[in-house]
Design a protein around this motif. Structure first.
Motif, PDB file in Angstrom:
ATOM      1  N   ARG A 173      -5.907   3.817  -3.186  1.00  0.00           N
ATOM      2  CA  ARG A 173      -6.297   5.219  -3.298  1.00  0.00           C
ATOM      3  C   ARG A 173      -7.750   5.309  -3.751  1.00  0.00           C
ATOM      4  NH1 ARG A 173      -2.643   8.862  -2.461  1.00  0.00           N
ATOM      5  NH2 ARG A 173      -3.958  10.423  -3.463  1.00  0.00           N
ATOM      6  N   CYS A 177      -9.342   7.298   0.931  1.00  0.00           N
ATOM      7  CA  CYS A 177      -8.158   8.135   0.763  1.00  0.00           C
ATOM      8  C   CYS A 177      -8.543   9.565   0.406  1.00  0.00           C
ATOM      9  CB  CYS A 177      -7.258   7.553  -0.327  1.00  0.00           C
ATOM     10  SG  CYS A 177      -5.807   8.551  -0.714  1.00  0.00           S
ATOM     11  N   THR A 178      -9.488   9.717  -0.517  1.00  0.00           N
ATOM     12  CA  THR A 178      -9.950  11.055  -0.917  1.00  0.00           C
ATOM     13  C   THR A 178     -10.540  11.794   0.271  1.00  0.00           C
ATOM     14  OG1 THR A 178     -10.401  10.272  -3.161  1.00  0.00           O
ATOM     15  CG2 THR A 178     -11.487  12.302  -2.470  1.00  0.00           C
ATOM     16  N   GLU A 181      -7.744  12.931   2.655  1.00  0.00           N
ATOM     17  CA  GLU A 181      -6.992  14.068   2.121  1.00  0.00           C
ATOM     18  C   GLU A 181      -7.825  15.342   2.170  1.00  0.00           C
ATOM     19  OE1 GLU A 181      -5.908  12.589  -1.705  1.00  0.00           O
ATOM     20  OE2 GLU A 181      -4.076  11.595  -0.969  1.00  0.00           O
ATOM     21  N   PHE A 227      -1.810   4.360   1.702  1.00  0.00           N
ATOM     22  CA  PHE A 227      -2.795   4.411   0.632  1.00  0.00           C
ATOM     23  C   PHE A 227      -2.163   4.065  -0.714  1.00  0.00           C
ATOM     24  CE2 PHE A 227      -4.960   7.254   3.704  1.00  0.00           C
ATOM     25  CZ  PHE A 227      -6.205   6.631   3.723  1.00  0.00           C
ATOM     26  N   ALA A 228      -0.844   4.162  -0.801  1.00  0.00           N
ATOM     27  CA  ALA A 228      -0.160   3.891  -2.060  1.00  0.00           C
ATOM     28  C   ALA A 228      -0.115   2.408  -2.380  1.00  0.00           C
ATOM     29  CB  ALA A 228       1.258   4.453  -2.020  1.00  0.00           C
TER      30      ALA A 228
END
Length: 436
Positions: A173, A177-178, A181, A227-228
């Protein structure tokens, strides 16, 4: 939302300017070429064909551009990586175009309309300053320094209203990832994720074999675009994930009644990273982080003075005492001349510093906003992988994550904290609870 697609081949792609007849995109690739907007984030599994897709998107857009001296870029984390991964494709798919010219030394291809496509490495991103792009691909963006996009590449698109395509596989993350999202929420961005279980590109037997050979974590990241899943081998990723679960990464207010200690990693022609910490008993509050590149020491002293903190020590590594050949002065002399109370740490083995950082993190409360870039670096800081031994080495990778990680090691090694005696209760917090 991820769309189920069938892995059938589409017709070779044509543009108004050139028939790129060597390229026969799969159906999902052909769909993507039609769906792309000005800004795009694609999260794709291994063997998706992303490099071929990106190179042909660049060629098609460059060939159709009627502007004078149009410029397009393909940016990989390392220039050597860009050359190894994309250069052969760029030459192959432009070879049928009459009048194309190629520079092997500069890694660019010029089309007959004077549009140029060139390869770059994010490891020397400052070299891009002052240029412009009509369009750019950032491949494996998760492995790049987060400042490459907002500080360097984004301004390059302004004059020509250029487009950008981010593509890659997750690495925890982090900033990729940011970005993904955020792109999902922006009306003028396009974002899509392509796990191998849904694209149909790889046969079920191949995926089953990969699943047996890889850890569940690695398979989820590399093939299911999770992403986790943590980054394999990352020194601090699991500890930071635990800190998030415990609510210790969020909004951590600065306490005016506590002094602030800073820890620095000083770069010469490279990034300088600074962590800002407060101590209350056994509780460590990481309230701020700052990083910049190519600036003089006076710049960092000014950054400190503009913050509202009252400082204790400024922790610096032992090489700050080395005299510069040109001036005969040390950076320690310069910093003290700027009014900073510097404490020089003795030389320590990197492994000892990493262990000290691991011991510090469970006691830390970290501000997620002000420390976002530093947190991204800590999550990705990892050892080199030895392909011959098929094992991680004891040496960390030196990349953009190193500066923040080194500064955090110095913080862990040099921060003065009270030693709690056995059965002694923890110090009461000045304020409680935290506001998240």
């Amino acid at each position: 939302m991820t769309r189920q697609v069938k892995p059938r081949a589409a017709k070779p792609r044509r543009t108004a300017a050139v028939d790129v007849h060597l390229y026969a995109p799969r159906q999902h690739q052909a769909d993507l070429h039609r769906q792309l907007r000005r800004f795009n984030v694609l999260v794709a599994h291994r063997r998706f064909g992303k490099t071929v897709f990106c190179i042909n998107e660049l060629i098609a857009k460059a060939a159709a551009n009627g502007r004078a001296e149009a410029r397009y870029g393909y940016v990989a984390p390392l220039l050597t990586q860009a050359k190894d991964v994309a250069w052969a494709y760029l030459k192959r798919f432009t070879a049928p175009i009459p009048g194309v010219s190629v520079s092997e030394t500069e890694l660019w291809v010029d089309l007959p309309n004077k549009a140029r496509i060139r390869l770059y490495g994010a490891d020397n991103a400052d070299r891009l300053r002052g240029l412009y792009f009509d369009g750019v691909v950032l491949d494996e963006y998760a492995q790049m320094n987060p400042r490459v996009w907002p500080e360097i590449v984004r301004p390059m698109l302004s004059d020509r209203q250029g487009w950008a395509l981010f593509i890659g596989t997750p690495m925890g993350r982090n900033h990729f990832c940011t970005l993904y999202e955020q792109a999902m929420l922006e009306p003028d961005w396009f974002a899509q994720r392509f796990p191998a279980s849904e694209t149909g590109i790889l046969m079920d037997e191949e995926l089953s074999a990969a699943r047996r050979a890889m850890s569940a974590q690695a398979f989820a990241q590399e093939f299911e675009c999770s992403f986790a899943a943590g980054v394999p081998g990352a020194y601090y990723a699991s500890m930071l994930e635990q800190a998030e679960l415990e609510g210790r990464i969020g909004r951590v207010p600065w306490e005016p009644r506590l002094p602030v200690t800073t820890a620095w990693d000083l770069g010469i022609g490279d990034a300088t990273a600074i962590w800002f910490a407060q101590v209350l008993g056994q509780e460590i509050r990481i309230v701020d982080y700052y990083e910049a590149s190519g600036a003089a020491l006076a710049h960092y002293a000014k950054q400190l003075s503009e913050r509202p903190y009252v400082y204790a020590d400024h922790l610096l590594p032992h090489d700050v005492s080395v005299r510069e050949m040109s001036s005969g002065r040390t950076r320690l002399d310069t910093l003290r001349g700027l009014g900073l109370k510097v404490r020089v740490l003795p030389a320590q083995a990197v492994e000892d510093g990493i262990e000290a950082a691991r011991n510090l993190i469970p006691r830390c409360w970290i501000d997620a906003g002000r420390c976002a870039r530093g947190l991204d670096a800590l999550r990705l800081y990892r050892p080199e992988f030895d392909d011959k031994r098929q094992a991680f080495s004891q040496r960390p990778i030196h990349d953009w994550t190193s500066h923040a990680a080194d500064a955090f090691r110095y913080l862990a090694m040099g921060l003065k904290t009270p030693v709690r005696r056995q059965n002694e209760p923890a110090a009461e917090s000045i304020y409680s609870p935290f506001t998240w």
